[in-house]
Design an enzyme around this catalytic site. Structure first.
Site, PDB file in Angstrom:
ATOM      1  N   GLY A   1      22.853  60.092  -4.917  1.00  0.00           N
ATOM      2  CA  GLY A   1      23.702  60.989  -5.690  1.00  0.00           C
ATOM      3  C   GLY A   1      23.029  61.333  -7.000  1.00  0.00           C
TER       4      GLY A   1
ATOM      5  N   GLN B   1      22.679  63.604 -15.798  1.00  0.00           N
ATOM      6  CA  GLN B   1      21.435  62.826 -15.713  1.00  0.00           C
ATOM      7  C   GLN B   1      20.188  63.681 -15.894  1.00  0.00           C
ATOM      8  OE1 GLN B   1      22.896  60.907 -11.890  1.00  0.00           O
ATOM      9  NE2 GLN B   1      21.628  59.265 -12.717  1.00  0.00           N
TER      10      GLN B   1
ATOM     11  N   CYS C   1      21.376  52.789 -10.398  1.00  0.00           N
ATOM     12  CA  CYS C   1      21.458  54.130 -10.976  1.00  0.00           C
ATOM     13  C   CYS C   1      20.055  54.617 -11.294  1.00  0.00           C
ATOM     14  CB  CYS C   1      22.302  54.094 -12.254  1.00  0.00           C
ATOM     15  SG  CYS C   1      22.508  55.707 -13.028  1.00  0.00           S
ATOM     16  N   LEU C   2      19.785  55.872 -10.976  1.00  0.00           N
ATOM     17  CA  LEU C   2      18.469  56.448 -11.268  1.00  0.00           C
ATOM     18  C   LEU C   2      18.205  56.487 -12.768  1.00  0.00           C
ATOM     19  CD1 LEU C   2      18.546  59.377  -8.683  1.00  0.00           C
ATOM     20  CD2 LEU C   2      17.232  57.253  -8.508  1.00  0.00           C
TER      21      LEU C   2
ATOM     22  N   HIS D   1      30.972  56.871  -9.096  1.00  0.00           N
ATOM     23  CA  HIS D   1      29.822  56.637  -9.985  1.00  0.00           C
ATOM     24  C   HIS D   1      29.366  57.967 -10.615  1.00  0.00           C
ATOM     25  CE1 HIS D   1      25.685  54.670 -10.653  1.00  0.00           C
ATOM     26  NE2 HIS D   1      25.411  55.950 -10.794  1.00  0.00           N
ATOM     27  N   GLU D   2      29.334  59.033  -9.801  1.00  0.00           N
ATOM     28  CA  GLU D   2      28.872  60.336 -10.308  1.00  0.00           C
ATOM     29  C   GLU D   2      29.894  60.970 -11.258  1.00  0.00           C
ATOM     30  OE1 GLU D   2      25.949  60.543  -9.841  1.00  0.00           O
ATOM     31  OE2 GLU D   2      25.604  59.498  -7.963  1.00  0.00           O
TER      32      GLU D   2
ATOM     33  N   HIS E   1      29.491  59.596 -14.584  1.00  0.00           N
ATOM     34  CA  HIS E   1      28.399  60.226 -15.350  1.00  0.00           C
ATOM     35  C   HIS E   1      28.899  61.485 -16.061  1.00  0.00           C
ATOM     36  CE1 HIS E   1      24.761  57.961 -14.514  1.00  0.00           C
ATOM     37  NE2 HIS E   1      24.900  58.046 -13.200  1.00  0.00           N
TER      38      HIS E   1
HETATM   39  O1  GNR Z   1      20.827  56.277  -5.714  1.00  0.00           O
HETATM   40  C1  GNR Z   1      21.833  55.685  -6.113  1.00  0.00           C
HETATM   41  N1  GNR Z   1      22.279  54.602  -5.457  1.00  0.00           N
HETATM   42  C2  GNR Z   1      23.494  53.985  -5.714  1.00  0.00           C
HETATM   43  C3  GNR Z   1      23.719  52.732  -5.147  1.00  0.00           C
HETATM   44  C4  GNR Z   1      24.913  52.098  -5.351  1.00  0.00           C
HETATM   45  C5  GNR Z   1      25.897  52.695  -6.099  1.00  0.00           C
HETATM   46  C6  GNR Z   1      25.686  53.923  -6.679  1.00  0.00           C
HETATM   47  C7  GNR Z   1      24.500  54.574  -6.480  1.00  0.00           C
HETATM   48  S1  GNR Z   1      24.247  56.142  -7.170  1.00  0.00           S
HETATM   49  C8  GNR Z   1      22.499  56.141  -7.347  1.00  0.00           C
HETATM   50  C9  GNR Z   1      22.013  57.479  -7.828  1.00  0.00           C
HETATM   51  C10 GNR Z   1      22.539  57.724  -9.213  1.00  0.00           C
HETATM   52  O2  GNR Z   1      22.171  57.143 -10.207  1.00  0.00           O
HETATM   53  N2  GNR Z   1      23.526  58.574  -9.325  1.00  0.00           N
HETATM   54  O3  GNR Z   1      24.099  58.789 -10.517  1.00  0.00           O
HETATM   55 NI    NI Z   2      23.828  57.009 -11.662  1.00  0.00          NI
END
Ligand code: GNR
Ligand code: NI
Length: 168
Positions: free
Chosen positions: A46, A51, A92-93, A134-135, A138
């Site tokens: 995601g 980001q 998270c990236l 999670h997104e 953000h």
């Molecule tokens: O790639 C991603 N893997 C992930 C693994 C577990 C819970 C959430 C995520 S989201 C993350 C990509 C990202 O940072 N999205 O904002």
């Molecule tokens: Ni993230």
């Protein structure tokens, strides 16, 4: 198409609250394409516009095994959340190399616009539910580490600042 630069925690720009998209036009569709390319290249499941330092309410996501089911959420709203919650080890990236447990509602119903501006509703569970929450966090300026203890947050901050100094 372009792979965009991903902001890293503790960059203050990750805490900006994204603005709603007023019109889903060519500019937004180009952003969606660039975000998808960035997410697949990373690789991640995601990516929120926040980001990549674009403060508009746009999310791309692909939780499929084959990495061939792109989902686009513009102006997403959680309209329903389950009472029961689940703990998942998140990453998270924007927080590379850090993984920790976060508790969230197990299922959510999300309403959003697609890349053509058409409204849709999805009932998410499993990894999709984790990822979409999670997104959306953000877009609201929230990074998953903010669910962790103050001590863990400060350790993660110094670790990432140190790592960034090492590459600079
Ligand atoms: O790639 C991603 N893997 C992930 C693994 C577990 C819970 C959430 C995520 S989201 C993350 C990509 C990202 O940072 N999205 O904002
Ligand atoms: Ni993230």
């Amino acid at each position: 198409m372009a792979v965009l630069n991903i902001l890293r925690y503790p960059d203050p720009r990750l805490h900006r609250v994204a603005e709603p998209v007023r019109e889903v036009d060519q500019h937004i569709r180009q952003l969606v394409r660039d975000m998808a390319e960035t997410m697949y290249a990373a690789p991640g499941i995601g990516l929120a516009a926040t980001q990549v330092d674009v403060h508009l309410r746009v999310i791309v996501l692909d939780v499929s095994e084959g990495r061939d089911q792109l989902r686009v959420f513009i102006n997403p709203e959680i309209v329903e959340r389950s009472v029961d919650s689940k703990v998942y080890e998140e990453g998270c990236l924007s927080v590379p190399g850090i993984y920790d447990e976060v508790e969230r509602p197990d299922r959510v119903t999300v309403r959003a616009l697609d890349e053509h501006g058409k409204p849709f509703t999805v009932e998410a569970d499993g990894l999709l539910a984790v990822c979409v929450q999670h997104e959306i966090d953000h877009l609201n300026g929230r990074v998953f580490v903010q669910y962790l203890s103050r001590l863990k947050q400060s350790r993660i901050k110094s670790r990432l600042l140190k790592a960034d100094r090492a590459v600079a």
